[in-house]
Motif scaffolding. Structure first.
Motif, PDB file in Angstrom:
ATOM      1  N   PRO A 296       0.735  -1.113   0.244  1.00  0.00           N
ATOM      2  CA  PRO A 296       0.045   0.019   0.038  1.00  0.00           C
ATOM      3  C   PRO A 296       0.919   1.262  -0.110  1.00  0.00           C
ATOM      4  CG  PRO A 296      -0.947  -1.590   1.639  1.00  0.00           C
ATOM      5  CD  PRO A 296       0.317  -2.197   1.042  1.00  0.00           C
ATOM      6  N   GLU A 297       2.128   1.016   0.860  1.00  0.00           N
ATOM      7  CA  GLU A 297       2.868   2.581   0.598  1.00  0.00           C
ATOM      8  C   GLU A 297       3.646   2.481  -0.715  1.00  0.00           C
ATOM      9  OE1 GLU A 297       5.132   2.209   4.327  1.00  0.00           O
ATOM     10  OE2 GLU A 297       3.453   1.585   5.156  1.00  0.00           O
ATOM     11  N   GLU A 298       4.101   1.436  -1.014  1.00  0.00           N
ATOM     12  CA  GLU A 298       5.016   1.517  -2.335  1.00  0.00           C
ATOM     13  C   GLU A 298       4.362   1.750  -3.654  1.00  0.00           C
ATOM     14  OE1 GLU A 298       9.029  -0.990  -0.667  1.00  0.00           O
ATOM     15  OE2 GLU A 298       7.471  -1.927  -1.869  1.00  0.00           O
ATOM     16  N   ILE A 299       3.260   0.726  -3.822  1.00  0.00           N
ATOM     17  CA  ILE A 299       2.606   0.946  -5.060  1.00  0.00           C
ATOM     18  C   ILE A 299       1.161   1.389  -4.995  1.00  0.00           C
ATOM     19  CG2 ILE A 299       1.939  -0.583  -6.741  1.00  0.00           C
ATOM     20  CD1 ILE A 299       4.134  -2.326  -6.068  1.00  0.00           C
ATOM     21  N   ASP A 300       0.535   1.158  -3.682  1.00  0.00           N
ATOM     22  CA  ASP A 300      -0.799   1.672  -3.602  1.00  0.00           C
ATOM     23  C   ASP A 300      -1.886   1.188  -4.733  1.00  0.00           C
ATOM     24  OD1 ASP A 300      -2.794   3.105  -2.468  1.00  0.00           O
ATOM     25  OD2 ASP A 300      -2.527   4.842  -3.571  1.00  0.00           O
ATOM     26  N   VAL A 301      -1.828  -0.225  -4.854  1.00  0.00           N
ATOM     27  CA  VAL A 301      -2.611  -0.795  -5.679  1.00  0.00           C
ATOM     28  C   VAL A 301      -3.438  -1.572  -4.779  1.00  0.00           C
ATOM     29  CG1 VAL A 301      -2.963  -2.514  -7.454  1.00  0.00           C
ATOM     30  CG2 VAL A 301      -1.299  -0.695  -7.880  1.00  0.00           C
ATOM     31  N   PRO A 302      -4.857  -1.468  -4.983  1.00  0.00           N
ATOM     32  CA  PRO A 302      -5.804  -2.022  -3.849  1.00  0.00           C
ATOM     33  C   PRO A 302      -5.525  -3.735  -4.052  1.00  0.00           C
ATOM     34  CG  PRO A 302      -7.016  -0.403  -4.892  1.00  0.00           C
ATOM     35  CD  PRO A 302      -5.828  -0.680  -5.691  1.00  0.00           C
ATOM     36  N   ASN A 303      -5.366  -4.224  -5.203  1.00  0.00           N
ATOM     37  CA  ASN A 303      -5.299  -5.839  -5.445  1.00  0.00           C
ATOM     38  C   ASN A 303      -3.671  -5.936  -5.526  1.00  0.00           C
ATOM     39  OD1 ASN A 303      -5.435  -8.321  -6.191  1.00  0.00           O
ATOM     40  ND2 ASN A 303      -6.340  -8.012  -8.048  1.00  0.00           N
TER      41      ASN A 303
ATOM     42  N   THR B 244      -2.096  -7.994  -8.342  1.00  0.00           N
ATOM     43  CA  THR B 244      -1.437  -7.275  -9.279  1.00  0.00           C
ATOM     44  C   THR B 244      -0.096  -6.519  -9.262  1.00  0.00           C
ATOM     45  OG1 THR B 244      -3.822  -6.685 -10.135  1.00  0.00           O
ATOM     46  CG2 THR B 244      -2.234  -5.426 -11.225  1.00  0.00           C
ATOM     47  N   ALA B 245      -0.387  -6.069  -8.076  1.00  0.00           N
ATOM     48  CA  ALA B 245       1.071  -5.438  -7.824  1.00  0.00           C
ATOM     49  C   ALA B 245       2.439  -6.260  -7.812  1.00  0.00           C
ATOM     50  CB  ALA B 245       0.954  -4.675  -6.337  1.00  0.00           C
TER      51      ALA B 245
END
Lengths: 140, 185
Positions: free
Chosen positions: B133-140, B143-144
């Motif tokens: 959540p901090e590095e990429i902030d993609v909910p799923n 996918t990250a």
């Protein structure tokens, strides 16, 4: 297939919704389940239905194999190109942080571009495979 | 909890039934259809295991496109399997049984299924869950992981798919063009 009027009309009606769903899966993949692989296959399946209903020749007018060949390679190039772009912008290969001023925005841009490349390649390769088989079946 | 286990057992039993049916079937069209059903059942099983992305892929690729491609192949080759002379052979059976027994022996050493202190849950997974959540902030964060943390792997997978397409085109697509030329000349 020309005498299956109901199948043809219902199938034709479904095709745009399948494509829309594919695009949803493609661009909503970072929020829900999905991503380039699944979206590509779903997108290709719309063309498969079209082929089953109207024959290979009429589908290949919409999606000619030479275009599909270019799209399939450009998807891989887009993915690899994002990596090269991050290299040129001073990061590591496929390090999306440098794509924008804000590292998180950079990550988002990178993921969307990369997934789009995956989707392009998967969709066009699946269509090419299907057309290759269907073409031979029609000649036999 | 009991209901969930019941569903698991039911789906797994269904998988076993389908695979035995595929083995015994002489009609290839039916076998292809059962393969599709097998994929769909596996997709349901993945869904019960909360692996929505995997289930999605299995349903789209395994049950969808693969079935269509196999049907296309059937239209080129023919619907019936050639009947073999039935001669009971012991060696393949023994090899299969020994391999199966070895695999089951190997399973005994595995940590219990789904336990929170299993190696996969203590190694990189917590980092992905906590940091993404901090590095990429993609909910799923599936996918990250696929597109960012393991971007190299996914690039490789795309290249594999592209190569597969090129390979099939070289093997089957090429010959067709030659036939056309022959027909024209």
């Amino acid at each position: 297939m020309s005498d299956h009027l109901i199948l043809r009309i219902v199938g034709k009606f479904l095709i745009p919704y399948i494509m829309l769903f594919a695009l949803y899966v493609q661009f909503h993949g970072d929020f829900g389940p999905g991503g380039g692989f699944q979206a590509g296959v779903i997108f290709a399946s719309a063309f498969v239905i079209h082929t089953l209903l109207f024959g290979v020749q009429s589908t290949q007018k919409i999606a000619p194999p030479w275009v599909l060949k270019i799209i399939s390679s450009s998807g891989v190039l887009l993915y690899a190109g994002v990596g090269v772009a991050t290299l040129l912008m001073g990061g590591l290969y496929l390090d999306y942080d440098v794509l924008a001023a804000d590292p998180i925005a950079g990550q988002h841009i990178g993921i969307i571009l990369v997934e789009f490349g995956v989707g392009l390649t998967v969709a066009s390769v699946m269509m090419l495979l299907f057309f290759t088989f269907a073409d031979r079946g029609e000649q036999a | 909890m009991i209901l969930e286990q019941l569903i698991d057992v039911f789906l797994l039993a269904f998988l076993a039934v389908i695979s035995i049916a595929v083995l015994r079937m002489r009609d290839l069209f039916g076998a292809v259809m059962l393969f599709g059903l097998y994929s769909l059942t596996s997709a349901s099983l993945f869904m019960v295991l909360d692996a929505a992305d995997v289930a999605f892929t299995e349903a789209a690729v395994g049950a969808g496109i693969s079935t269509i491609l196999m049907l296309c192949t059937l239209s080129l080759t023919g619907r019936k399997e050639k009947s073999l002379q039935k001669k009971a052979k012991m060696l393949p059976l023994i090899i299969v049984l020994v391999t199966g027994a070895t695999l089951i022996y190997g399973i005994l050493d595995l940590p219990p299924f789904g336990a929170p202190d299993n190696p996969p849950h203590t190694h990189v997974t917590p980092r992905y869950i906590e940091q993404s959540p901090e590095e990429i902030d993609v909910p799923n964060f599936v996918t990250a992981v696929l597109a960012s943390y393991r971007g190299f792997d996914t690039l490789g997978e795309v290249v594999v798919i592209f190569t597969a397409g090129v390979g099939v085109l070289l093997l089957i697509g090429r010959r067709r063009r030659d036939e056309k030329k022959e027909r024209a000349s």
